[in-house]
Each structure stands twice: as C-alpha cells, then as structure tokens.
Design a protein around this motif. Sequence first.
Motif, PDB file in Angstrom:
ATOM      1  N   PRO A  92     -41.556 -11.060  15.690  1.00 37.65           N
ATOM      2  CA  PRO A  92     -40.317 -11.403  14.989  1.00 37.65           C
ATOM      3  C   PRO A  92     -40.455 -12.715  14.214  1.00 37.65           C
ATOM      4  O   PRO A  92     -41.557 -13.144  13.908  1.00 37.65           O
ATOM      5  N   GLN A  93     -39.379 -13.370  13.998  1.00 33.05           N
ATOM      6  CA  GLN A  93     -39.291 -14.456  13.032  1.00 33.05           C
ATOM      7  C   GLN A  93     -40.251 -15.618  13.262  1.00 33.05           C
ATOM      8  O   GLN A  93     -40.747 -16.206  12.303  1.00 33.05           O
ATOM      9  N   ASP A  94     -40.553 -15.993  14.513  1.00 30.23           N
ATOM     10  CA  ASP A  94     -41.323 -17.217  14.737  1.00 30.23           C
ATOM     11  C   ASP A  94     -42.737 -17.136  14.152  1.00 30.23           C
ATOM     12  O   ASP A  94     -43.253 -18.121  13.622  1.00 30.23           O
ATOM     13  N   CYS A  95     -43.398 -15.973  14.211  1.00 29.99           N
ATOM     14  CA  CYS A  95     -44.729 -15.836  13.614  1.00 29.99           C
ATOM     15  C   CYS A  95     -44.664 -16.004  12.103  1.00 29.99           C
ATOM     16  O   CYS A  95     -45.534 -16.639  11.495  1.00 29.99           O
ATOM     17  N   ALA A  96     -43.634 -15.414  11.499  1.00 25.35           N
ATOM     18  CA  ALA A  96     -43.464 -15.553  10.058  1.00 25.35           C
ATOM     19  C   ALA A  96     -43.247 -17.016   9.681  1.00 25.35           C
ATOM     20  O   ALA A  96     -43.780 -17.501   8.668  1.00 25.35           O
TER      21      ALA A  96
END
Length: 225
Positions: A92-96
């Motif tokens: 989800p968002q944290d890797c991006a």
Amino acid sequence: MRPKQTLFLGLILLVPVLAFLFLKSFGTNRYALPTYLPDHVDSTLVGGMWQRDTVFHRLRNYSFPSQTGRVVGQKDLKGGLYVTSFFYTACPQDCAQRNSQLTRVQEKFRFEPRVRLISYTVNPTQDSVAVLERYAERYGAIAGKWFFLTGDKNQLNRLLTEEYRLPAPVGEAPSIQHSQQLFLVDRNHRVRGIYDGTKAREIDRLITEISVLLYTYDHNDEPRA
C-alpha cells in the motif's frame, strides 16, 4: 594619535588575526557519521593499558537478480556506497512514499557513479523479474543506478534479519517482514545511517550524509577496509 584612535585601529588590525586563528583551530572539524549495528567489543593492549573498541557489523555479500535479469551483488558496488530499502509491488501507500522519496536521491546523485540504490522485494513469490521491470519503470529507475532485486525467499529473509537486523517475519502477507527504514551502506559494507523513508526531512538528512561520505572519500578521510 589619540588613545581612542589607537585602540580602535588596534581592534581593526586584530579582527583578521582572530579570524585566522579561529579558522585554523576549528576549520578542520568535520561532521563524522556514526556507524550502526555493533557486533562485539574488542580489547586491545595499548601502552600497557587495555582499550575497548566496538567492532561493527559488515554486511556479507548476497547476489540477486535485478529488474533487468542481471545478477547484482556487493562486488558490483565496489568502491561506492548505496542506499538499501525493502518493499513489495503490491504494498500500500508507504512503499510508494519511500520509492517516490528515493527518486529524489537518484536525481540528486544522477551523475555520481559511486552512489546507487538497492531495493529488495520482500514478496519474491509474486515479484518476478518481469514484474520488477515494470515497477522500476514506474519510478524512472536509471539502469545501473537503481536496482530492484528479487530471489530466493529464505536467502532474502536471512539478508533482512541477519544482515540488516530487521524483525523476523510475522504471518504470510507479505511473506517476509518489510520495513519503512532506509539504510546507508558505506564502501566498507557498514551501515552508516538509518532513516524513515516516508519522511521528506529524513531524505534530506540522507542526501546530506551521502555528501558527507563522498567528501571523506575524496579527501582520504575514510579508510578502506
């Protein structure tokens, strides 16, 4: 000449002397990066007295296929430094957020061949070379500059837990525990910085500390192993 004028003239002449002495005394001080991941403490006999010295962990060599199919290991990074991160493409968002921040690092050191980025997937079952190739394109990864690596699950797990000392896996989704931390690794394979990859201020610090390491290399202040 009046006493006040003499005193004033003397102070004017004294200013450059004081400035020179200040620069001579303090101008050579440099910001020294800490070293992380201590292994053990050695005792050495120096001048009849025992001195304790911390020995820090050196990362062992691991080789994994990259998004281009090329196998990449520490021998390919010889003489430089690199930033390590951990991700999975379905994250989800944290890797991006982390990868978007890492594009800043890539751009800052685009023309500095000693600086590279290494991103390991923690879900190698799903993240094949072909998947990583498309993923790398999404973030504009420069060939030979930013490597997205996959490989054997057990070997990747050992890398994370034994070399970078991240927490052991919990559950099966993802198959290996991932982290929002970034690691700055020097040319002697030691960790010299740990950062929260989702925060812009931490990336600013990372960029600064990369520049510090490069400065020490250029001025022979950082010994080779």
